[in-house]
Design an enzyme around this catalytic site. Structure first.
Site, PDB file in Angstrom:
ATOM      1  N   LYS A 253       0.855  -1.189   0.000  1.00 42.79           N
ATOM      2  CA  LYS A 253       0.000   0.000   0.000  1.00 42.79           C
ATOM      3  C   LYS A 253       0.885   1.231   0.000  1.00 42.79           C
ATOM      4  O   LYS A 253       2.041   1.158   0.425  1.00 42.79           O
ATOM      5  CB  LYS A 253      -0.880   0.003   1.252  1.00 42.79           C
ATOM      6  CG  LYS A 253      -2.077   0.908   1.178  1.00 42.79           C
ATOM      7  CD  LYS A 253      -3.253   0.266   0.451  1.00 42.79           C
ATOM      8  CE  LYS A 253      -4.353   1.262   0.199  1.00 42.79           C
ATOM      9  NZ  LYS A 253      -5.565   0.608  -0.333  1.00 42.79           N
TER      10      LYS A 253
ATOM     11  N   ASP B  42      -6.983   4.574  -4.524  1.00 42.90           N
ATOM     12  CA  ASP B  42      -7.665   4.438  -3.227  1.00 42.90           C
ATOM     13  C   ASP B  42      -8.276   5.818  -2.965  1.00 42.90           C
ATOM     14  O   ASP B  42      -8.485   6.586  -3.929  1.00 42.90           O
ATOM     15  CB  ASP B  42      -6.658   4.038  -2.128  1.00 42.90           C
ATOM     16  CG  ASP B  42      -7.325   3.649  -0.807  1.00 42.90           C
ATOM     17  OD1 ASP B  42      -7.831   2.510  -0.712  1.00 42.90           O
ATOM     18  OD2 ASP B  42      -7.367   4.471   0.125  1.00 42.90           O
TER      19      ASP B  42
END
Ligand code: NDP
Length: 448
Positions: A129, A169
């Site tokens: 991430k 995201d």
């Protein structure tokens, strides 16, 4: 809940000591470690190989400076992150978040969750991430472009189509992915699948935009089927009005439900006639406006300041799809009191551990994010497959695969919950089913 095994407690204590103040990461680690107690008891070889000790420590953590210039010529400096958490199952894979709240704890919690989520999809993807504390809100396109180019000017040396494949995201949509892909291509001279969520004209996959929201509803539908119910005729509340929330609305409506409330970080709207999806899409995807503008166009709707009060709206099904820890114990109690039968997490960790416990205790079907929102990364995996093949599949083909993956995840999580003595507890089930595949691969790879 609390950890009972002294071994698992010692793993958690080390995580706590090594990562002081990283509250979101500690919360995510605690939840997974708790679920894995019966697994370690049944499979002592995992303990001997230090699988837990290794899985809680990222393989690599990259933090970098991102300088950029605004339209007035003023210099700004943001911080960039990429956490390459675990590559046992494939190249690191996970989104990039651009939001002022981003810090190392948030990126690590997201990267940790991603390991198990990606495993559940059944595709070959490790967990990672990244992101930045940059806020795209209120910036011009030119400013966003300059920021994305600067961000990629450092990130490019750490990623690659077979190494690490970022996606979007919060705050990172098609526009940001496009600018970052352009910069990647300029720096490396490679046109490949290094990012997912790309535009359809340059290697993106159909259904990727819809995937997380649709997938969440497909997953929730399986939970409803298990209790002999369905979306048809149900009232739904969805927090957020971003990518996940919008397409959760679209699919829930297609399945016969009425979505009566949505939100953004300032407040929520309640429309007793059902929130008009076309208006939300235009306000949010095209005009980039605040959700309160909705009530100017729909007289049947009310706007309330304060996004977290959305859970006071009575509903049968709740799909928290904004951000972490947005639904707490008190909100969970209200939902239960109002007769809610199912909660599926469109966002990552939107329910606090206390809220999740209330749902499970009260027999509300509860789908944790790493299972319920895995449709986004699953479709990113399908985008990678198409890029490798240099082919593009039809909408129906990708959607069918996405649907099947969500059904499979529900089955795997349900079976694992049953096998390890907590039938119906999909938090445990998803953690265990996701973990087992990663653990087997780590065992096979030796001590690395
Ligand atoms: P978007 O940026 O498209 O939308 C986010 C939405 O949540 C916006 O309505 C935003 O409101 C709201 N929001 C963001 N931060 C906060 C906050 N601190 N408090 C209250 N509301 C907030 O993001 P996505 O829809 O892509 O992501 C939403 C969630 O889903 C995240 O948890 C993400 O990690 C998760 N997720 C996303 C996937 C994807 O494919 N996009 C895949 C899997 C999970 P505002 O506009 O006011 O900021």
């Amino acid at each position: 809940m609390a950890i009972k095994s002294t071994y698992i407690q010692s793993v958690y204590d080390t995580v706590k000591k090594r990562n002081p103040g990283q509250l979101e990461f500690l919360q995510a680690a605690m939840e997974v470690l708790e679920s894995l107690e019966p697994v370690i008891e049944k499979n002592p070889e995992l303990r001997d190989a230090g699988i837990l000790d290794r899985i809680v420590e990222p393989e690599r953590q990259i933090i970098f400076r991102v300088p950029w210039m605004d339209d007035k010529g003023k210099v700004h400096v943001n911080r960039g992150f990429r956490i390459q958490f675990n590559s046992a199952l494939g190249p690191y894979k996970g989104g990039l978040r651009f939001h002022p709240s981003v810090n190392i704890s948030i990126i690590k919690f997201l990267g940790f969750e991603q390991i198990f989520k990606n495993s559940l999809t059944g595709l070959m993807m490790g967990g990672g991430k990244g992101g930045s504390d940059f806020d795209p809100k209120g910036k011009s396109d030119a400013e966003v472009m300059r920021f994305c180019q600067s961000f990629m000017s450092e990130l490019f040396r750490h990623i690659g189509a077979d190494t690490d494949v970022p996606a979007g995201d919060i705050g990172v949509g098609g526009r940001e992915i496009g600018y970052m892909f352009g910069q990647w291509k300029k720096l490396t001279r490679l046109f490949n699948g290094v990012l997912t969520g790309k535009g359809l004209d340059f290697g993106g996959s159909l259904v990727r935009t819809e995937a997380t929201g649709y997938g969440c509803v497909y997953f929730c539908n399986e939970m409803l089927k298990a209790r002999k119910s369905s979306f048809d005729g149900k009232t739904v509340v969805i927090s957020g009005s971003g990518n996940v929330a919008i397409y959760a609305h679209e699919k829930a409506t297609q399945l016969g439900a009425k979505v009566v409330a949505m939100s953004d970080s300032n407040g929520y709207i309640y429309d007793k006639d059902g929130v008009n999806l076309q208006t939300i899409k235009r306000l949010k995807e095209v005009e980039r406006k605040r959700i309160k503008e909705y009530v100017n166009e729909h007289k049947s709707a009310e706007y309330h300041e304060g996004c977290f009060d959305i859970w006071n709206v009575k509903c049968d099904i709740a799909l928290p799809s904004a951000t972490q820890n947005e639904l707490d114990k008190k909100a969970a109690e209200v939902l239960v009191k109002n007769g809610c039968i199912a909660v599926a997490e469109g966002a990552n960790m939107p329910c606090t551990p206390e809220a999740a416990e209330i749902f499970i205790k009260n027999k509300v079907s509860f789908g944790p994010g790493k299972a319920a929102n895995a449709g986004g990364v699953a479709t990113s995996g399908l985008e990678m497959s198409q890029n490798s093949q240099r082919l593009a599949w039809s909408f129906e083909e990708v959607d069918k695969k996405l649907h099947q993956i969500m059904v499979n995840i529900h089955t795997a999580a349900s079976q694992a919950a049953e096998e390890y003595g907590t039938p119906g507890n999909l938090v445990n089930g998803a953690n265990i089913a996701g973990f087992m595949k990663v653990a087997r691969a780590m065992l096979a790879h030796g001590l690395i």
